[in-house]
Design an enzyme around this catalytic site. Structure first.
Site, mmCIF file in Angstrom:
data_model
loop_
_atom_site.group_PDB
_atom_site.id
_atom_site.type_symbol
_atom_site.label_atom_id
_atom_site.label_comp_id
_atom_site.label_asym_id
_atom_site.label_seq_id
_atom_site.Cartn_x
_atom_site.Cartn_y
_atom_site.Cartn_z
ATOM 1 N N LYS A 123 -73.818 -17.331 40.223
ATOM 2 C CA LYS A 123 -74.130 -18.317 39.098
ATOM 3 C C LYS A 123 -73.058 -19.292 39.342
ATOM 4 C CE LYS A 123 -76.720 -15.789 35.745
ATOM 5 N NZ LYS A 123 -76.411 -15.240 34.171
ATOM 6 N N LYS A 216 -86.247 -16.169 43.868
ATOM 7 C CA LYS A 216 -86.912 -15.538 42.627
ATOM 8 C C LYS A 216 -87.338 -16.676 41.827
ATOM 9 C CE LYS A 216 -85.770 -12.516 38.911
ATOM 10 N NZ LYS A 216 -84.452 -11.722 38.334
ATOM 11 N N LYS A 219 -86.875 -20.355 35.593
ATOM 12 C CA LYS A 219 -86.994 -21.501 34.757
ATOM 13 C C LYS A 219 -85.935 -22.448 35.157
ATOM 14 C CE LYS A 219 -88.726 -22.351 31.070
ATOM 15 N NZ LYS A 219 -88.628 -21.893 29.985
#
Length: 350
Positions: A123, A216, A219
């Site tokens: 991240k 993947k 959103k």
């Protein structure tokens, strides 16, 4: 602590979920409501689902946006089939014992354990290139403490309710192993209080992006065509799946390594129909890519259409959703506060 089988799951308040969230987690949670996890017990298992709004703070957003996203997630879960009379659905931040237990666990968790976790590395700057990062590297110096330490809060979420089973995909197993390690560390330090949770591995593999089947579905992808949102219209679903990445090879076959685009669509169809991808290949023998995409779009619409319509009704009845959350939050607080009292006594806080 709790001896009844208890399932605990958490989900980030990202607003309306996409198809990957539904097939990867939510569909399984709905199914678990009617299953009996412990054949030796005459009591049905408990199920807790927390909308983890405290975890959401690791990526700051405007307060109004977080409130809206949290409400939309709650409405979406109910629309997908989560029954508030069978499942305790609640906002994490309303139960203060989560952060109390997190601090107690953080005080006995070695930094090295957190440094080994992979998600903060992926991240950081929104990239996957930091697999070998450690917290002392130059690239990690801007790392926020919350993002680095949130696995401790995840462990607290699970242990606070005496959860016995945690439904996860294969990409979340590291977090359950971390929770079990923290549980063991607590027992060595203070004595036995918790039961180590067991993994309930989801049968559905990760749902991949419609535009890049090696990534993947998410959103956070800026390209809306990369995913199916649970509020997408029928026309939008058809359009997105027609434009999904495939290949020019003749015939329908399931081969994630060589044909990731086709295989991803077959996996979606299989998950929606509760069959294996191999069975789908047999069903679609002789299909062209276009015919296969039409079948997949039809299956998605069959599932998403009723969810979308139910969501629209819930959004128009905000008071009902808020009432459900408040009532379930009282149930969650009752269990969490009783357990926290035992934990606090064990560590000398009462």
């Amino acid at each position: 602590m709790n001896r009844v089988a208890r399932v605990f799951s958490g989900i980030q308040p990202t607003g309306v979920p996409q198809l990957g969230n539904y097939l990867g987690s939510i569909k399984n949670w709905v199914t678990l409501q009617s299953q009996h996890l412990d054949p030796a017990s005459s009591q049905p298992h408990d199920q807790y689902i927390s909308i983890v709004d405290l975890h959401a703070l690791t990526v700051p957003r405007p307060p109004a946006r977080l409130r809206a996203d949290t409400f939309e997630m709650a409405a979406s879960l109910i629309a997908c089939g989560i029954d508030p009379s069978r499942t305790v659905l609640f906002r994490q931040s309303t139960v203060h014992a989560h952060t109390q237990l997190m601090w107690a666990l953080a005080c006995i968790t070695p930094v090295g354990w957190l440094n080994r976790m992979t998600q903060w590395k992926s991240k950081l700057h929104g990239s996957q290139q930091y697999g070998s990062l450690n917290v002392h590297s130059a690239a990690a110096q801007s790392l926020l403490t919350g993002l680095f330490a949130y696995p401790v809060l995840m462990a607290a979420d699970v242990l606070l309710y005496g959860a016995t089973h945690i439904p996860v995909g294969d990409d979340q197993i590291q977090h359950i192993e971390f929770t079990r390690d923290v549980c063991d560390q607590f027992h060595k330090t203070y004595g036995h209080v918790f039961s180590a949770p067991r993994v309930l591995l989801s049968q559905t593999k990760r749902v991949m992006s419609l535009k890049d089947p090696l990534r993947k579905m998410s959103k956070s992808d800026p390209n809306d065509s990369s995913r199916i949102n649970l509020t997408d219209s029928d026309d939008a679903i058809i359009r997105k799946i027609r434009k999904a990445h495939t290949d020019s090879i003749q015939g329908i076959s399931y081969d994630p390594a060589e044909r990731p685009g086709i295989s991803s669509l077959l996996s979606i169809y299989a998950a929606l129909r509760d069959v294996s991808p191999e069975q789908v290949v047999q069903e679609m023998e002789g299909f062209t890519n276009l015919q296969m995409k039409e079948a997949v779009a039809s299956a998605v619409i069959e599932t998403v259409g009723p969810i979308r319509e139910h969501m629209a009704r819930l959004v128009d009845d905000r008071g009902y959703v808020e009432r459900v959350l408040r009532e379930n939050e009282e149930k969650a607080k009752s269990v969490a506060e009783d357990n926290w009292k035992n934990i606090a006594k064990c560590i000398g806080l009462s």
